[in-house]
Design a protein around this motif. Sequence first.
Motif, PDB file in Angstrom:
ATOM      1  N   THR A  20       9.132   0.029   3.676  1.00  0.00           N
ATOM      2  CA  THR A  20       8.478   1.068   2.883  1.00  0.00           C
ATOM      3  C   THR A  20       8.455   2.390   3.640  1.00  0.00           C
ATOM      4  N   ALA A  21       8.213   2.344   4.949  1.00  0.00           N
ATOM      5  CA  ALA A  21       8.212   3.567   5.757  1.00  0.00           C
ATOM      6  C   ALA A  21       9.593   4.219   5.756  1.00  0.00           C
ATOM      7  N   ARG A  23      11.865   3.983   3.387  1.00  0.00           N
ATOM      8  CA  ARG A  23      12.082   4.580   2.059  1.00  0.00           C
ATOM      9  C   ARG A  23      11.289   5.872   1.905  1.00  0.00           C
ATOM     10  N   SER A  24      10.081   5.922   2.464  1.00  0.00           N
ATOM     11  CA  SER A  24       9.273   7.139   2.377  1.00  0.00           C
ATOM     12  C   SER A  24       9.928   8.283   3.142  1.00  0.00           C
ATOM     13  N   SER A  27      12.946   9.436   1.165  1.00  0.00           N
ATOM     14  CA  SER A  27      12.564  10.210  -0.019  1.00  0.00           C
ATOM     15  C   SER A  27      12.182  11.640   0.348  1.00  0.00           C
ATOM     16  N   THR A  28      11.425  11.792   1.446  1.00  0.00           N
ATOM     17  CA  THR A  28      10.986  13.124   1.865  1.00  0.00           C
ATOM     18  C   THR A  28      12.165  13.978   2.322  1.00  0.00           C
ATOM     19  N   ASN A 142      -0.759   3.844   3.111  1.00  0.00           N
ATOM     20  CA  ASN A 142      -1.073   5.243   2.801  1.00  0.00           C
ATOM     21  C   ASN A 142      -0.950   6.131   4.029  1.00  0.00           C
ATOM     22  N   SER A 144       0.869   5.538   6.695  1.00  0.00           N
ATOM     23  CA  SER A 144       2.291   5.633   7.041  1.00  0.00           C
ATOM     24  C   SER A 144       3.000   6.638   6.149  1.00  0.00           C
ATOM     25  N   ASN A 145       2.660   6.625   4.857  1.00  0.00           N
ATOM     26  CA  ASN A 145       3.297   7.558   3.932  1.00  0.00           C
ATOM     27  C   ASN A 145       3.004   9.003   4.318  1.00  0.00           C
ATOM     28  N   MET A 148       4.994   9.803   7.486  1.00  0.00           N
ATOM     29  CA  MET A 148       6.423   9.918   7.173  1.00  0.00           C
ATOM     30  C   MET A 148       6.718  11.231   6.449  1.00  0.00           C
ATOM     31  N   GLN A 149       5.783  11.687   5.609  1.00  0.00           N
ATOM     32  CA  GLN A 149       5.984  12.969   4.932  1.00  0.00           C
ATOM     33  C   GLN A 149       5.991  14.116   5.930  1.00  0.00           C
ATOM     34  N   SER A 337       0.719   3.135 -10.301  1.00  0.00           N
ATOM     35  CA  SER A 337       1.609   4.040  -9.574  1.00  0.00           C
ATOM     36  C   SER A 337       2.354   4.971 -10.523  1.00  0.00           C
TER      37      SER A 337
END
Length: 407
Positions: A20-21, A23-24, A27-28, A142, A144-145, A148-149, A337
Amino acid sequence: MRSYSALFGTPEFTPLFLATALRSAASTIGGLALATLTYRATGSPLLSAVSMFGPQLAQVVGATTLLSASDRLPPRATLTGIAVAFALGTAAMAIPGLPIAAVFALLFLLGLIASLGAGVGWGLLNEILAKEGYLLGRSVFNMSNGLMQIAGFATGGIMVAALSPRTTLLTAAALYLAGALTTRLGLTRRPPRLSGRPSIAQTWRTNAQLWSDRPRRLTYLGLWIPNGLVVGVESLYVSYAPDSAGILFACGALGMLIGDVTVGRFVPPRVRRQLAVPLLLLLAVPNLLFAVGPGVWTAAVTVCVASVGYGASLVQQERLMSLTPAELSGHALGLHSAGMLTMQGVSAALAGTLAQLTTPGAAMALMATGSVCVTVGLVGAGRCEGRGRGETGGAVSSPGERSRSGT
Protein backbone atom coordinates in the motif's frame (compact mmCIF):
# COMPACT_ATOMS: atom_id res chain seq x y z
CA MET A 1 -3.79 -5.10 20.15
CA ARG A 2 -2.27 -1.89 21.52
CA SER A 3 1.32 -1.86 20.19
CA TYR A 4 2.97 -1.41 16.82
CA SER A 5 5.22 -4.42 17.42
CA ALA A 6 2.15 -6.65 17.82
CA LEU A 7 0.65 -5.10 14.72
CA PHE A 8 3.67 -5.76 12.50
CA GLY A 9 4.06 -9.18 14.08
CA THR A 10 0.65 -10.15 12.66
CA PRO A 11 1.08 -12.42 9.62
CA GLU A 12 0.44 -10.65 6.29
CA PHE A 13 0.12 -7.18 7.82
CA THR A 14 3.64 -6.10 6.81
CA PRO A 15 3.42 -7.08 3.11
CA LEU A 16 0.00 -5.44 2.81
CA PHE A 17 1.39 -2.32 4.47
CA LEU A 18 4.45 -2.20 2.20
CA ALA A 19 2.42 -2.77 -0.96
CA THR A 20 0.00 0.00 0.00
CA ALA A 21 2.87 2.39 0.78
CA LEU A 22 4.43 1.70 -2.63
CA ARG A 23 1.10 2.38 -4.37
CA SER A 24 0.68 5.61 -2.40
CA ALA A 25 4.15 6.82 -3.39
CA ALA A 26 3.50 5.86 -7.01
CA SER A 27 0.17 7.70 -7.03
CA THR A 28 1.69 10.89 -5.59
CA ILE A 29 4.71 10.94 -7.91
CA GLY A 30 2.64 9.98 -10.94
CA GLY A 31 -0.10 12.52 -10.20
CA LEU A 32 2.37 15.39 -9.95
CA ALA A 33 4.13 14.32 -13.15
CA LEU A 34 0.86 13.96 -15.05
CA ALA A 35 -0.45 17.34 -13.89
CA THR A 36 2.81 18.96 -15.03
CA LEU A 37 2.71 17.14 -18.37
CA THR A 38 -0.93 18.13 -18.94
CA TYR A 39 -0.28 21.77 -18.10
CA ARG A 40 2.71 21.93 -20.43
CA ALA A 41 0.67 20.37 -23.23
CA THR A 42 -2.50 22.43 -22.82
CA GLY A 43 -1.66 25.51 -20.73
CA SER A 44 -4.95 24.87 -18.89
CA PRO A 45 -5.00 25.02 -15.08
CA LEU A 46 -8.42 23.34 -15.16
CA LEU A 47 -7.24 20.32 -17.16
CA SER A 48 -4.12 20.12 -15.03
CA ALA A 49 -6.23 20.01 -11.85
CA VAL A 50 -8.70 17.51 -13.30
CA SER A 51 -5.80 15.25 -14.29
CA MET A 52 -5.12 14.89 -10.55
CA PHE A 53 -8.74 14.80 -9.27
CA GLY A 54 -10.30 12.96 -12.23
CA PRO A 55 -9.67 9.44 -10.89
CA GLN A 56 -11.31 10.42 -7.61
CA LEU A 57 -14.45 11.65 -9.36
CA ALA A 58 -14.65 8.35 -11.29
CA GLN A 59 -15.02 6.56 -7.95
CA VAL A 60 -18.73 7.36 -7.83
CA VAL A 61 -19.24 5.28 -10.97
CA GLY A 62 -17.25 2.41 -9.47
CA ALA A 63 -19.28 2.61 -6.27
CA THR A 64 -22.47 1.97 -8.23
CA THR A 65 -21.17 -0.74 -10.54
CA LEU A 66 -18.16 -2.67 -9.21
CA LEU A 67 -18.32 -2.82 -5.41
CA SER A 68 -20.15 -6.17 -5.25
CA ALA A 69 -16.86 -7.70 -6.43
CA SER A 70 -15.01 -6.47 -3.32
CA ASP A 71 -16.09 -9.46 -1.25
CA ARG A 72 -16.48 -11.91 -4.16
CA LEU A 73 -12.95 -11.95 -5.58
CA PRO A 74 -9.81 -13.57 -4.12
CA PRO A 75 -7.91 -10.71 -2.39
CA ARG A 76 -4.31 -11.58 -3.34
CA ALA A 77 -4.97 -12.08 -7.05
CA THR A 78 -7.22 -9.01 -7.22
CA LEU A 79 -4.81 -6.63 -5.50
CA THR A 80 -1.93 -7.92 -7.61
CA GLY A 81 -3.94 -7.46 -10.81
CA ILE A 82 -5.01 -3.93 -9.83
CA ALA A 83 -1.38 -2.89 -9.17
CA VAL A 84 -0.33 -4.31 -12.55
CA ALA A 85 -3.19 -2.45 -14.27
CA PHE A 86 -2.04 0.83 -12.68
CA ALA A 87 1.55 0.15 -13.74
CA LEU A 88 0.49 -0.43 -17.36
CA GLY A 89 -1.89 2.55 -17.39
CA THR A 90 0.71 4.89 -15.89
CA ALA A 91 3.36 3.72 -18.36
CA ALA A 92 0.92 4.23 -21.25
CA MET A 93 0.35 7.85 -20.21
CA ALA A 94 4.09 8.45 -20.66
CA ILE A 95 3.89 7.63 -24.39
CA PRO A 96 4.98 10.74 -26.35
CA GLY A 97 2.19 12.31 -28.39
CA LEU A 98 -0.62 10.49 -26.57
CA PRO A 99 -3.77 12.63 -27.08
CA ILE A 100 -5.19 14.34 -23.99
CA ALA A 101 -8.51 12.59 -24.61
CA ALA A 102 -6.75 9.22 -24.34
CA VAL A 103 -5.04 10.32 -21.13
CA PHE A 104 -8.38 11.21 -19.54
CA ALA A 105 -9.93 7.95 -20.75
CA LEU A 106 -7.12 6.07 -19.00
CA LEU A 107 -7.61 8.16 -15.86
CA PHE A 108 -11.32 7.35 -15.82
CA LEU A 109 -10.60 3.63 -16.23
CA LEU A 110 -8.01 3.67 -13.45
CA GLY A 111 -10.48 5.51 -11.21
CA LEU A 112 -13.00 2.71 -11.71
CA ILE A 113 -10.37 0.11 -10.88
CA ALA A 114 -9.32 2.07 -7.78
CA SER A 115 -12.88 2.00 -6.42
CA LEU A 116 -12.71 -1.81 -6.45
CA GLY A 117 -9.21 -1.93 -4.96
CA ALA A 118 -10.17 0.07 -1.87
CA GLY A 119 -12.91 -2.38 -0.93
CA VAL A 120 -10.72 -5.43 -1.49
CA GLY A 121 -7.72 -3.98 0.37
CA TRP A 122 -9.53 -2.63 3.44
CA GLY A 123 -11.71 -5.71 3.61
CA LEU A 124 -8.54 -7.83 3.69
CA LEU A 125 -7.09 -5.65 6.46
CA ASN A 126 -10.26 -6.23 8.47
CA GLU A 127 -9.77 -9.96 7.88
CA ILE A 128 -6.06 -10.03 8.79
CA LEU A 129 -6.39 -8.11 12.06
CA ALA A 130 -8.43 -8.98 15.09
CA LYS A 131 -11.42 -6.72 15.64
CA GLU A 132 -9.70 -4.72 18.37
CA GLY A 133 -6.65 -4.17 16.15
CA TYR A 134 -8.40 -2.68 13.12
CA LEU A 135 -8.32 0.96 14.29
CA LEU A 136 -4.61 0.85 15.18
CA GLY A 137 -3.84 -0.82 11.86
CA ARG A 138 -5.83 1.69 9.87
CA SER A 139 -4.13 4.55 11.72
CA VAL A 140 -0.73 3.17 10.64
CA PHE A 141 -1.92 3.09 7.03
CA ASN A 142 -3.14 6.69 7.35
CA MET A 143 0.20 7.80 8.77
CA SER A 144 2.07 6.00 6.01
CA ASN A 145 -0.12 7.65 3.39
CA GLY A 146 0.66 11.10 4.78
CA LEU A 147 4.40 10.42 4.88
CA MET A 148 4.36 8.95 1.36
CA GLN A 149 2.57 12.06 0.09
CA ILE A 150 5.18 14.37 1.59
CA ALA A 151 8.05 12.26 0.27
CA GLY A 152 6.29 11.69 -3.05
CA PHE A 153 5.63 15.35 -3.75
CA ALA A 154 9.21 16.26 -2.82
CA THR A 155 10.75 13.45 -4.88
CA GLY A 156 8.36 13.96 -7.77
CA GLY A 157 9.09 17.68 -7.89
CA ILE A 158 12.83 17.04 -8.04
CA MET A 159 12.44 14.38 -10.72
CA VAL A 160 10.15 16.50 -12.89
CA ALA A 161 12.65 19.38 -12.74
CA ALA A 162 15.83 17.32 -13.11
CA LEU A 163 14.59 14.68 -15.55
CA SER A 164 11.17 14.96 -17.22
CA PRO A 165 7.49 14.31 -16.45
CA ARG A 166 7.52 11.21 -18.67
CA THR A 167 10.53 9.71 -16.88
CA THR A 168 8.78 10.43 -13.57
CA LEU A 169 5.65 8.65 -14.81
CA LEU A 170 7.72 5.61 -15.71
CA THR A 171 9.22 5.66 -12.21
CA ALA A 172 5.70 5.65 -10.79
CA ALA A 173 4.85 2.68 -13.01
CA ALA A 174 7.87 0.82 -11.61
CA LEU A 175 6.67 1.50 -8.06
CA TYR A 176 3.27 0.06 -8.93
CA LEU A 177 4.98 -3.08 -10.24
CA ALA A 178 6.99 -3.33 -7.02
CA GLY A 179 3.72 -3.14 -5.10
CA ALA A 180 2.25 -5.91 -7.25
CA LEU A 181 5.27 -8.12 -6.57
CA THR A 182 5.06 -7.47 -2.82
CA THR A 183 1.38 -8.41 -2.80
CA ARG A 184 1.90 -11.56 -4.84
CA LEU A 185 4.81 -12.86 -2.76
CA GLY A 186 3.84 -11.57 0.67
CA LEU A 187 0.15 -12.43 0.96
CA THR A 188 -1.35 -15.88 1.21
CA ARG A 189 -4.12 -17.16 -1.00
CA ARG A 190 -7.52 -16.56 0.59
CA PRO A 191 -10.98 -17.42 -0.69
CA PRO A 192 -13.52 -14.64 -1.34
CA ARG A 193 -15.56 -13.59 1.68
CA LEU A 194 -18.81 -14.16 -0.23
CA SER A 195 -19.81 -16.61 -2.94
CA GLY A 196 -21.66 -15.82 -6.15
CA ARG A 197 -20.93 -13.70 -9.17
CA PRO A 198 -20.39 -9.94 -8.84
CA SER A 199 -22.75 -7.78 -10.86
CA ILE A 200 -24.06 -4.26 -11.14
CA ALA A 201 -27.42 -5.43 -9.78
CA GLN A 202 -25.73 -7.01 -6.76
CA THR A 203 -23.73 -3.82 -6.19
CA TRP A 204 -26.95 -1.83 -6.09
CA ARG A 205 -28.61 -4.34 -3.76
CA THR A 206 -25.72 -4.31 -1.30
CA ASN A 207 -25.41 -0.52 -1.46
CA ALA A 208 -29.14 -0.32 -0.69
CA GLN A 209 -28.72 -2.78 2.19
CA LEU A 210 -25.85 -0.78 3.67
CA TRP A 211 -27.69 2.50 3.12
CA SER A 212 -31.01 1.27 4.56
CA ASP A 213 -29.81 1.27 8.17
CA ARG A 214 -30.16 4.83 9.49
CA PRO A 215 -27.25 4.81 11.98
CA ARG A 216 -24.96 3.39 9.30
CA ARG A 217 -26.26 5.89 6.75
CA LEU A 218 -25.55 8.84 9.04
CA THR A 219 -22.10 7.43 9.80
CA TYR A 220 -21.36 7.34 6.06
CA LEU A 221 -22.46 10.95 5.70
CA GLY A 222 -20.24 11.90 8.63
CA LEU A 223 -17.29 10.17 6.98
CA TRP A 224 -17.84 11.79 3.58
CA ILE A 225 -19.07 15.36 3.89
CA PRO A 226 -17.29 17.23 6.75
CA ASN A 227 -13.96 15.71 5.72
CA GLY A 228 -14.56 16.39 2.03
CA LEU A 229 -15.41 20.05 2.59
CA VAL A 230 -12.15 20.56 4.50
CA VAL A 231 -10.25 18.94 1.62
CA GLY A 232 -11.83 21.73 -0.44
CA VAL A 233 -10.05 24.16 1.91
CA GLU A 234 -6.76 22.37 1.25
CA SER A 235 -7.25 22.50 -2.50
CA LEU A 236 -6.86 26.30 -2.30
CA TYR A 237 -3.49 26.33 -0.51
CA VAL A 238 -1.67 26.99 -3.78
CA SER A 239 -3.86 29.95 -4.73
CA TYR A 240 -3.81 31.30 -1.15
CA ALA A 241 -0.01 31.15 -0.78
CA PRO A 242 1.56 30.39 -4.19
CA ASP A 243 5.12 30.54 -2.89
CA SER A 244 4.49 28.79 0.42
CA ALA A 245 1.83 26.17 -0.31
CA GLY A 246 4.36 23.41 0.44
CA ILE A 247 4.63 24.68 4.02
CA LEU A 248 0.85 24.49 4.46
CA PHE A 249 0.66 20.98 2.99
CA ALA A 250 3.54 19.79 5.19
CA CYS A 251 1.97 21.27 8.33
CA GLY A 252 -1.36 19.67 7.42
CA ALA A 253 0.36 16.28 7.04
CA LEU A 254 2.07 16.79 10.42
CA GLY A 255 -1.25 17.55 12.12
CA MET A 256 -2.87 14.51 10.50
CA LEU A 257 0.02 12.35 11.71
CA ILE A 258 -0.39 13.65 15.27
CA GLY A 259 -4.13 12.97 15.18
CA ASP A 260 -3.75 9.45 13.82
CA VAL A 261 -1.04 8.48 16.32
CA THR A 262 -2.95 9.93 19.27
CA VAL A 263 -6.33 8.45 18.41
CA GLY A 264 -5.05 5.13 17.12
CA ARG A 265 -2.41 4.43 19.75
CA PHE A 266 -2.97 6.34 22.97
CA VAL A 267 -6.67 7.14 23.46
CA PRO A 268 -8.54 4.43 25.43
CA PRO A 269 -11.56 2.91 23.61
CA ARG A 270 -14.09 4.31 26.06
CA VAL A 271 -12.79 7.85 25.56
CA ARG A 272 -12.24 7.37 21.82
CA ARG A 273 -15.92 6.65 21.21
CA GLN A 274 -16.79 10.15 22.41
CA LEU A 275 -14.27 12.01 20.23
CA ALA A 276 -15.69 11.86 16.70
CA VAL A 277 -17.75 15.04 16.93
CA PRO A 278 -15.11 17.15 18.79
CA LEU A 279 -12.49 16.05 16.25
CA LEU A 280 -14.73 16.90 13.29
CA LEU A 281 -15.30 20.36 14.74
CA LEU A 282 -11.56 20.75 15.34
CA LEU A 283 -11.00 19.82 11.69
CA ALA A 284 -13.14 22.72 10.48
CA VAL A 285 -13.32 25.54 13.06
CA PRO A 286 -9.66 26.72 12.97
CA ASN A 287 -9.94 27.14 9.18
CA LEU A 288 -12.48 29.93 9.73
CA LEU A 289 -9.43 32.10 10.45
CA PHE A 290 -8.69 32.21 6.71
CA ALA A 291 -11.55 34.71 6.38
CA VAL A 292 -9.20 37.42 7.75
CA GLY A 293 -6.22 36.41 5.58
CA PRO A 294 -3.61 35.26 8.13
CA GLY A 295 0.07 35.29 7.24
CA VAL A 296 1.82 32.14 6.12
CA TRP A 297 3.17 31.06 9.49
CA THR A 298 -0.09 31.78 11.33
CA ALA A 299 -1.87 29.85 8.59
CA ALA A 300 0.62 26.98 8.97
CA VAL A 301 -0.09 26.68 12.70
CA THR A 302 -3.81 26.88 12.00
CA VAL A 303 -3.61 24.11 9.40
CA CYS A 304 -1.53 21.89 11.69
CA VAL A 305 -3.97 22.23 14.60
CA ALA A 306 -7.02 21.70 12.40
CA SER A 307 -5.58 18.61 10.69
CA VAL A 308 -5.37 16.78 14.02
CA GLY A 309 -9.14 16.50 13.53
CA TYR A 310 -8.65 14.00 10.70
CA GLY A 311 -8.33 11.44 13.50
CA ALA A 312 -12.14 11.49 13.57
CA SER A 313 -12.20 9.20 10.54
CA LEU A 314 -10.59 6.40 12.56
CA VAL A 315 -13.33 6.59 15.19
CA GLN A 316 -16.01 6.68 12.50
CA GLN A 317 -14.53 3.73 10.59
CA GLU A 318 -14.47 1.70 13.78
CA ARG A 319 -18.12 2.62 14.25
CA LEU A 320 -18.94 1.65 10.67
CA MET A 321 -17.39 -1.79 11.16
CA SER A 322 -19.38 -2.34 14.33
CA LEU A 323 -22.58 -1.65 12.36
CA THR A 324 -21.69 -3.85 9.36
CA PRO A 325 -21.87 -7.65 8.94
CA ALA A 326 -18.36 -9.11 8.63
CA GLU A 327 -19.07 -10.65 5.22
CA LEU A 328 -19.88 -7.18 3.82
CA SER A 329 -16.86 -5.42 5.32
CA GLY A 330 -15.03 -5.07 1.99
CA HIS A 331 -18.05 -3.63 0.22
CA ALA A 332 -18.81 -1.30 3.14
CA LEU A 333 -15.24 0.03 3.30
CA GLY A 334 -15.13 0.34 -0.49
CA LEU A 335 -18.31 2.40 -0.40
CA HIS A 336 -16.78 4.59 2.29
CA SER A 337 -13.60 5.13 0.28
CA ALA A 338 -15.41 5.79 -2.99
CA GLY A 339 -17.82 8.25 -1.40
CA MET A 340 -15.04 10.03 0.48
CA LEU A 341 -12.85 10.47 -2.59
CA THR A 342 -15.78 11.57 -4.73
CA MET A 343 -16.77 14.16 -2.15
CA GLN A 344 -13.18 15.41 -2.01
CA GLY A 345 -13.12 15.90 -5.78
CA VAL A 346 -16.48 17.67 -5.77
CA SER A 347 -15.41 19.89 -2.86
CA ALA A 348 -12.20 20.87 -4.63
CA ALA A 349 -14.23 21.95 -7.67
CA LEU A 350 -16.70 23.84 -5.46
CA ALA A 351 -13.91 25.56 -3.53
CA GLY A 352 -12.23 26.61 -6.77
CA THR A 353 -15.49 28.08 -8.07
CA LEU A 354 -16.04 30.03 -4.84
CA ALA A 355 -12.46 31.33 -4.98
CA GLN A 356 -13.07 32.57 -8.53
CA LEU A 357 -16.13 34.51 -7.33
CA THR A 358 -14.61 35.81 -4.07
CA THR A 359 -11.04 35.28 -2.79
CA PRO A 360 -9.18 32.09 -1.80
CA GLY A 361 -9.30 33.04 1.89
CA ALA A 362 -13.03 33.75 1.82
CA ALA A 363 -13.72 30.52 -0.06
CA MET A 364 -11.69 28.53 2.47
CA ALA A 365 -13.67 30.03 5.34
CA LEU A 366 -16.96 29.26 3.55
CA MET A 367 -15.97 25.62 3.02
CA ALA A 368 -15.01 25.33 6.70
CA THR A 369 -18.34 26.88 7.71
CA GLY A 370 -20.15 24.32 5.59
CA SER A 371 -18.24 21.52 7.32
CA VAL A 372 -19.26 22.83 10.77
CA CYS A 373 -22.91 23.12 9.71
CA VAL A 374 -23.00 19.56 8.35
CA THR A 375 -21.42 18.16 11.51
CA VAL A 376 -23.91 19.98 13.74
CA GLY A 377 -26.79 18.82 11.52
CA LEU A 378 -25.68 15.19 11.70
CA VAL A 379 -25.32 15.39 15.47
CA GLY A 380 -28.91 16.67 15.65
CA ALA A 381 -30.09 13.83 13.41
CA GLY A 382 -28.29 11.30 15.62
CA ARG A 383 -29.91 12.69 18.75
CA CYS A 384 -33.33 12.50 17.14
CA GLU A 385 -32.60 8.86 16.32
CA GLY A 386 -31.62 8.21 19.93
CA ARG A 387 -34.81 9.82 21.28
CA GLY A 388 -36.88 7.84 18.78
CA ARG A 389 -35.46 4.65 20.31
CA GLY A 390 -36.11 5.88 23.82
CA GLU A 391 -32.44 6.28 24.69
CA THR A 392 -31.35 8.85 27.24
CA GLY A 393 -28.09 10.14 28.54
CA GLY A 394 -24.62 9.58 27.16
CA ALA A 395 -22.78 11.38 24.42
CA VAL A 396 -22.83 11.24 20.69
CA SER A 397 -20.08 8.88 19.57
CA SER A 398 -20.17 9.87 15.93
CA PRO A 399 -22.50 11.76 13.61
CA GLY A 400 -25.39 9.37 13.31
CA GLU A 401 -25.78 7.59 16.61
CA ARG A 402 -25.08 7.55 20.28
CA SER A 403 -22.32 5.55 21.89
CA ARG A 404 -22.95 1.87 22.53
CA SER A 405 -20.82 -0.37 24.65
CA GLY A 406 -18.50 -2.66 22.80
CA THR A 407 -18.16 -0.50 19.65
